[in-house]
Write a protein that holds these residues in place. Structure first.
Motif, short mmCIF file in Angstrom:
data_model
loop_
_atom_site.label_atom_id
_atom_site.label_comp_id
_atom_site.label_asym_id
_atom_site.label_seq_id
_atom_site.Cartn_x
_atom_site.Cartn_y
_atom_site.Cartn_z
N SER A 160 4.37 -50.85 -25.11
CA SER A 160 5.50 -50.19 -24.71
C SER A 160 5.25 -48.23 -24.25
O SER A 160 4.98 -47.86 -25.79
N ASP A 161 5.91 -47.51 -23.51
CA ASP A 161 5.90 -46.07 -23.40
C ASP A 161 7.43 -46.13 -23.58
O ASP A 161 7.34 -44.51 -23.62
N GLU A 162 7.59 -47.33 -24.78
CA GLU A 162 9.44 -46.08 -24.82
C GLU A 162 9.96 -45.88 -26.05
O GLU A 162 10.46 -45.44 -26.74
N TYR A 163 8.77 -45.63 -27.11
CA TYR A 163 8.36 -45.49 -28.59
C TYR A 163 7.16 -44.40 -28.99
O TYR A 163 6.77 -44.32 -28.54
N TRP A 164 7.26 -44.14 -29.43
CA TRP A 164 6.11 -42.95 -30.55
C TRP A 164 5.66 -44.39 -31.39
O TRP A 164 6.26 -44.56 -32.11
N HIS A 165 4.34 -44.66 -31.42
CA HIS A 165 4.29 -45.67 -31.98
C HIS A 165 2.75 -45.37 -33.30
O HIS A 165 1.93 -44.13 -32.73
N VAL A 166 3.52 -45.35 -34.66
CA VAL A 166 2.46 -45.12 -35.68
C VAL A 166 1.85 -45.85 -36.60
O VAL A 166 2.48 -46.78 -37.17
N TRP A 167 0.82 -45.78 -36.93
CA TRP A 167 -0.24 -47.13 -38.06
C TRP A 167 -0.60 -46.66 -38.86
O TRP A 167 -1.48 -45.15 -38.65
#
Length: 497
Positions: A160-167
């Protein structure tokens, strides 16, 4: 950052900045293994409602490459195209000008030219040659290879390009994918136990590292738009100019990219320097004014380095259990609205004088409620010109003129006329006089003022701490920073008074 957005407003760039950029999006940290379940969701900076004094209060996202494109377009509209495929090979400073040797790459052969200019600004980055040729030391440190990161923009599908994703975390593999302004394209930050060189040079290795860090085999990693390997540098020069050559941005200070202060600081370097250089070139100020560039910016940048280094250090303690996420915070002083130059020799505060033995507070953490000389000048909407309509202080401020704000109290008619008479001694294209009356006042007819307005909502009088009875003069520099009464004598030093 909000302060940079204000400067783009003064330059007439804000509408396109807002159109091409996007608001700050929420960050999602995922549980591992698995990589799909959200561990925590938050914003890097609290979203706030705009206020009369601060209409641009939230962070805006716009890739630096897109920002540069916008700046280039506007320069071309002004008849100043950027020349690419051009390299400066050497320069020399003479008494009254600089001579630079440049090479332009042509289709058949390279063309060598000598450019003569009165001043030169080095904005050629941390690896540029201008600082080195000036002989200025780039003091500081380069962190160890274990703190290296891979950074770039790349296409990612099934995300999704509605979030900033972190793992993950730096002890294993940290992967951050922030949705950019281009659908399907994400900004990558990746560090930890990966082969950084292979990830940059080999797309398959890059995809493998991203999937290993995210535990998401379903992600489709496309071609990167740009990609590079970086080791945190924490460096700056002692001064930002030498002779007729000035340095701005990464050419004179390098930051860890956590904190988003680096390019914002470079923009503010340039804004601080440009209006001063313009006054000197127009013959309205002596060259000594230019020394204030280093005097004002060096303490600010020193504080920037402290803050970005602290944030970078905190990232090393982030863990996959959700601890240490404070490292992502970009609120408070990092919005850069408190940056000030209260110690500067070209500002004067008669209401609240700066004491030399007081510690400098370049980010305005202990700013207090009163606007002081050297501070960011707040906005004030609801100003009603005497001929009708409505305006605001941010519409009055501009990068080519000082704004002299005369807060005319009810018992100050004679003083207003006297001050306006003195202002008329300065060039009309360098100074704009604005008489501001409190709500309900019955003003005298004033012919010498460039503008007369009523503070219908009292934002200006309140935010600038002015009395409804007496005259207060506030002078705002072309970079949107407050000066004070008698400030002109320190700036327009080339004029005889």
């Amino acid at each position: 950052m909000p302060r940079s957005l204000e400067l783009y407003h003064f330059l007439g760039l804000l509408p396109e900045m807002l159109e091409r950029g996007r608001p700050l999006i929420p960050t999602r940290v995922y549980k591992l293994p698995g990589g799909n379940e959200v561990l925590k969701e938050f914003y890097l900076a609290e979203l706030k409602e705009s206020t009369p004094s601060t209409p641009l209060i939230n962070i805006r996202s716009l890739g630096q490459d897109r920002l540069e494109k916008l700046l280039q377009e506007h320069l071309e509209k002004l008849g100043c195209p950027v020349e690419f495929k051009t390299t400066m090979t050497d320069f020399s400073q003479l008494e009254d000008h600089v001579e630079a040797q440049i090479v332009k790459s042509g289709i058949d052969q390279d063309i060598t030219e000598t450019v003569k200019c009165k001043w030169m600004i080095g904005a050629d980055g941390a690896k540029g040659s201008i600082r080195k040729q000036l002989g200025l030391q780039f003091s500081g440190e380069t962190r160890g290879v274990e703190q290296r990161f891979v950074s770039g923009d790349l296409e990612v599908k099934n995300l999704s390009d509605e979030y900033w994703h972190v793992w993950g975390d730096p002890m294993t593999i940290l992967v951050s994918l922030r949705a950019t302004e281009t659908p399907g394209t994400f900004h990558l930050i990746m560090g930890g136990e990966i082969d950084h060189e292979k990830a940059v040079s080999d797309r398959e290795e890059l995809a493998k590292a991203v999937k290993a860090g995210t535990h998401r085999e379903d992600l489709e990693i496309g071609e990167p738009t740009w990609l590079y390997e970086t080791t945190p540098n924490i460096r700056m020069t002692e001064k930002f100019s030498k002779g007729r050559v000035f340095l701005v941005g990464d050419a004179c200070h390098a930051h860890p990219f956590f904190g988003a202060q680096g390019s914002n600081s470079g923009v503010q370097d340039a804004f601080n320097l440009a209006w001063k250089l313009a006054l000197v070139e127009k013959g309205l100020a002596g060259p000594s004014l230019l020394s204030s560039y280093t005097a004002e910016r060096v303490p600010v940048i020193a504080e920037v380095l402290k803050r970005t280094t602290s944030i970078h250090d905190k990232t090393q303690f982030m863990r996959n259990d959700g601890s240490g996420l404070a490292a992502w915070g970009r609120d408070g002083p990092l919005k850069m609205l408190g940056i000030n130059y209260r110690w500067s020799s070209i500002v004067l505060d008669e209401r609240n004088p700066y004491m030399e033995n007081c510690p400098q507070d370049p980010y305005g953490v202990e700013a207090g409620d009163m606007v002081r000389a050297g501070d960011r000048a707040p906005d004030a909407p609801g100003l009603v010109p005497i001929e009708g309509g409505e305006t605001s202080l941010f519409k009055i401020f501009g990068p080519t003129r000082h704004a002299v704000l005369l807060f005319a109290g009810r018992d100050s008619a004679e003083e207003v006329v006297r001050v306006l008479g003195k202002i008329k001694e300065y060039p009309a294209d360098a100074v704009r006089s604005v008489v501001i009356y409190p709500r309900g006042a019955l003003p005298e007819v004033i012919d010498d003022a460039d503008m007369v307005v009523f503070d219908s909502e009292q934002h200006a009088f309140v935010d600038y701490c002015c009395s409804d009875d007496d005259l207060t003069v506030v002078i705002v520099r072309p970079d949107g920073v407050v000066g004070a009464s008698r400030y002109f004598r320190a700036v327009f030093s080339a004029l005889s008074m």
